[in-house]
Design an enzyme around this catalytic site. Structure first.
Site, PDB file in Angstrom:
ATOM      1  N   ASP A   8       0.886  -1.168   0.000  1.00 55.79           N
ATOM      2  CA  ASP A   8       0.000   0.000   0.000  1.00 55.79           C
ATOM      3  C   ASP A   8       0.922   1.215   0.000  1.00 55.79           C
ATOM      4  O   ASP A   8       1.538   1.525   1.011  1.00 55.79           O
ATOM      5  CB  ASP A   8      -0.875  -0.045   1.268  1.00 55.79           C
ATOM      6  CG  ASP A   8      -1.659   1.248   1.496  1.00 55.79           C
ATOM      7  OD1 ASP A   8      -1.683   2.112   0.590  1.00 55.79           O
ATOM      8  OD2 ASP A   8      -2.244   1.389   2.590  1.00 55.79           O
ATOM      9  N   LYS A  69       2.762  11.316  -3.543  1.00 50.38           N
ATOM     10  CA  LYS A  69       1.819  10.552  -4.367  1.00 50.38           C
ATOM     11  C   LYS A  69       0.970  11.483  -5.246  1.00 50.38           C
ATOM     12  O   LYS A  69       0.572  11.110  -6.353  1.00 50.38           O
ATOM     13  CB  LYS A  69       0.928   9.722  -3.452  1.00 50.38           C
ATOM     14  CG  LYS A  69       0.065   8.707  -4.156  1.00 50.38           C
ATOM     15  CD  LYS A  69      -0.571   7.810  -3.122  1.00 50.38           C
ATOM     16  CE  LYS A  69      -1.609   6.884  -3.696  1.00 50.38           C
ATOM     17  NZ  LYS A  69      -2.138   5.971  -2.679  1.00 50.38           N
ATOM     18  N   GLU A 168      -7.090   0.495  -4.793  1.00 45.47           N
ATOM     19  CA  GLU A 168      -7.124   0.419  -3.327  1.00 45.47           C
ATOM     20  C   GLU A 168      -8.466  -0.095  -2.795  1.00 45.47           C
ATOM     21  O   GLU A 168      -8.489  -0.976  -1.922  1.00 45.47           O
ATOM     22  CB  GLU A 168      -6.785   1.793  -2.722  1.00 45.47           C
ATOM     23  CG  GLU A 168      -5.303   2.102  -2.862  1.00 45.47           C
ATOM     24  CD  GLU A 168      -4.953   3.572  -2.751  1.00 45.47           C
ATOM     25  OE1 GLU A 168      -5.825   4.369  -2.346  1.00 45.47           O
ATOM     26  OE2 GLU A 168      -3.811   3.927  -3.081  1.00 45.47           O
ATOM     27  N   ASP A 191     -12.820   5.655   2.280  1.00 44.13           N
ATOM     28  CA  ASP A 191     -11.405   5.583   2.670  1.00 44.13           C
ATOM     29  C   ASP A 191     -10.894   6.968   3.031  1.00 44.13           C
ATOM     30  O   ASP A 191     -10.813   7.848   2.171  1.00 44.13           O
ATOM     31  CB  ASP A 191     -10.617   4.994   1.484  1.00 44.13           C
ATOM     32  CG  ASP A 191      -9.117   4.864   1.782  1.00 44.13           C
ATOM     33  OD1 ASP A 191      -8.657   5.350   2.832  1.00 44.13           O
ATOM     34  OD2 ASP A 191      -8.415   4.265   0.946  1.00 44.13           O
TER      35      ASP A 191
END
Ligand code: AMP
Length: 638
Positions: A8, A69, A168, A191
């Site tokens: 992850d 990211k 994800e 999330d």
């Protein structure tokens, strides 16, 4: 074959997991930490990644790279519009991409991510004591091709073969065992981590998850709640005569930020928390107690901001919340009780109990038809675990484990005539849900005994009894009440049974442990017996079902003769009486031994058919009589 690890690669934190002896686990570094901050420090001394780099952020803000990211696979121009502001310098690279200036070098986002991946690779190698070269990496569902390619490139730079890039939310769904839901299942994955929020709607079709819609905000997350607390502390510090923000050293500011996050995390469990920050300046110590309620007041507006994204994603997927099977919570921030309450409210979830993984049925849920709110003890590990599961599926290691999660024997309830009515058949993959509606066989019945059964035999008494309970309902003629019985086996193999009077909504819930955890030898014996008795069992079921119908027809015919007998031709009446009597003869014996008696089914079937045909005229006469009566009543009334 070498292991494939699951990674992850998050905006705030990253982790690496693997399937070990059939169990997915997140690997810890040598300090015992399973979560690595996605932070890199690049100084003259070399590269530092993780917790050490995060700690150094205040001392070296220009060379500490975090939230990289958000730049992966993107153009510099695009990023200037919607990226989080950072303290390091970001510039346009040669091809319009992003360049990150560390003070001593300029790196691409892929290179920075590669350093984080190298660090995770080392953690995995130390934990597994073998070289790790293959990985599954997760990306947000909304990542486009360029962003995915950039992730693959980062993996290659780290010396990894990227076997698969998976979304994800799909990884989270795998970790929650949702690949074993029935086809056409729909789930929402909510999330929220440190810096980003994503809502994805997935549909399971033919064993794979399809993303129906995604929405979110790349600048909304747990950090914003921390910031609210920092602001709150700043006011309290000033009120207590402490330093103003401007007077704080970077080190003191960092301690306040850390204390804010710690307070938030502690208040997920505790009702209040005391913050102690000695020597914030040489003469000021900060001491302050925060109640969970205070935090909730500060956090609520941040959490409320996610609601509009949920709504948009649901609109894009053209779904209403009740069409969802599950809402699964992912990311460390979802441990906050207020967040769970709000999300549960928005999606109309069944009330949840925090200790149970799967929460479809609670003792007094508000929305029994709403989706389940699915939470786990480690929401921040779900994505890495799912990636590891995907890795193990690719190596073939996980095939058997997945296949094991099936119901070993059928589950059902006892119904008319002492028969077993199967609700969840044997070999259904779990979690699984099934249900049926039943009615009453007797007039003015007020309650029904729900007898839970497990086994493969046709007669209830030959199966194993898992328990009984009574559901009450309003008195009504037979066949009128509608009792819905729903069975659900959760991912832990626990059977939840819900019986509901559909008219009043009154319901009963029963939980049965170990619907799946059954001794192999017993299962084998049950299956063997069912094969051995297959013919007898089938004959018994046919007989019981046929005789129930025959008794009903005989009873109705006798009633018809009572009402219209005088209007019938003598021969016709006698023929009917004889036919009824023939059926009754075959049905015998009645009473105690009737349950065990299996008569000649074929003979009974023929006799019932003959009686049925013979009584067509009787039925017409009866109908005519009824009509006349009704019309007569009308005539009188008008
Ligand atoms: P993730 O990126 O999934 O690791 O999530 C990180 C975010 O979750 C950070 O904002 C953390 O402060 C927050 N977090 C972690 N544990 C908890 C907790 N027990 N209660 C509330 N927030 C938490």
């Amino acid at each position: 074959m070498s292991k494939i690890v699951g990674i992850d690669l998050g905006t705030t934190n990253s982790s690496v997991a693997v399937v070990d002896s059939g169990f997915p686990i997140v690997l810890a570094d040598n300090a015992g930490c399973r979560i690595t901050p996605s932070v890199m420090n690049f100084s003259g001394q070399g590269v530092v990644v993780g917790e050490a780099a995060k700690r150094g952020r205040n001392a070296a803000p220009k060379s500490t790279i975090y939230s990289v990211k958000q730049y992966m696979g993107r153009r510099y121009q695009e990023c200037t519009k919607d990226s989080r502001s950072v303290e390091y310098t970001v510039s346009a690279g040669k091809n319009g991409g992003v360049l990150i200036e560390t003070g001593t070098a300029a790196l691409s986002p892929e290179q920075v991510s590669a350093e984080i991946l190298k660090h995770l690779k080392k953690i995995a190698e130390a934990a597994l004591e073998e070289e790790v070269t293959r990985a599954v990496i997760t990306v947000p569902a909304y990542f486009n091709d360029a962003q995915r390619q950039a992730t693959i490139k980062a993996g290659k730079l780290a010396g990894l073969i990227i076997e698969r890039i998976i979304n994800e939310p799909t990884a989270a769904a795998l970790a929650y065992g949702l690949d074993k839901l029935g086809d056409q299942s729909k789930v929402a994955v909510y999330d929220v981590g440190g810096g980003t929020f994503d809502l994805s709607i997935l549909e399971l079709t033919e064993g794979t998850f399809q993303v129906l819609a995604t929405n979110g905000n790349t600048r909304l997350g747990g950090d914003d709640i921390d910031q609210r607390l920092v602001d709150h502390f700043a006011i309290k510090i000033a009120e207590a005569g402490g330093p103003t923000r401007e007077q704080l050293t970077p080190e003191a500011a960092a301690r306040i930020r850390e204390a804010a996050e710690m307070t938030k995390i502690q208040l997920s469990q505790a009702e209040s928390y005391e913050v102690l920050l000695p020597f914030l300046t040489s003469e000021f110590n900060f001491q302050h107690t925060v109640a969970r309620e205070d935090l909730e007041t500060l956090a609520r507006p941040i959490i409320e901001k996610t609601r509009v994204h949920c709504r948009r994603a649901m609109e894009d997927a053209k779904l209403s919340p009740s069409e969802l099977d599950q809402v699964i919570l992912v990311g460390g921030q979802t441990r906050m009780p207020l967040l769970r309450r709000l999300v549960s409210e928005w999606f109309g979830c069944a009330e949840f109990e925090e200790t149970r993984g799967n929460l479809r049925i609670g003792e007094n849920h508000h929305h029994p038809d709403g989706p389940a709110l699915n939470i786990s003890q480690h929401p921040d590990e779900a994505v890495a675990l799912g990636a590891a599961i995907q890795g193990a599926i690719l190596t073939g290691e996980f095939k058997d484990v997945l296949l094991l999660d099936v119901t070993p024997l059928s589950l059902g309830i006892e119904t008319f005539g002492g028969l077993m009515n199967v609700i969840i058949p044997r070999n259904s993959t779990i979690p699984v849900k099934g249900g049926e509606t039943f009615t009453t066989a007797v007039d003015r019945q007020r309650e029904m005994l729900v007898h839970l059964l497990q086994g493969e035999r046709e007669k209830a008494k030959d199966n194993w009894s898992l328990g009984k309970f009574i559901i009450e309902f309003e008195e009504a003629p037979r066949g009128v009440p509608r009792i819905g019985v729903q069975f659900e086996i959760d991912i832990n193999g626990v059977l939840h049974v819900l019986a509901r009077d559909i008219k009043t909504g009154k319901e009963k819930v029963q939980q049965v442990r170990s619907a799946v955890d059954v001794d192999d030898a017993d299962v084998q014996q049950m299956v063997e017996e069912s094969v051995e008795h297959a013919f007898d069992d089938l004959a018994a079921r046919r007989w019981i079902e046929g005789s129930l119908k025959a008794r009903e027809i005989a009873k109705a015919t006798i009633q018809g003769l009572k009402v219209c007998g005088e209007e019938l031709d003598d021969n016709y009446r006698r023929a009917i009486e004889e036919s009824v009597s023939a059926v009754q003869q075959t049905l015998k014996p009645e009473g105690e031994s009737a349950g065990e008696y299996v008569g000649d089914w074929k003979k009974l079937q023929d006799q019932v058919k003959a009686l049925d045909e013979l009584t067509h005229d009787l039925a017409e006469i009866q109908m005519q009589k009824l009509m006349d009566e009704l019309l007569g009543q009308k005539g009188l009334a008008s």
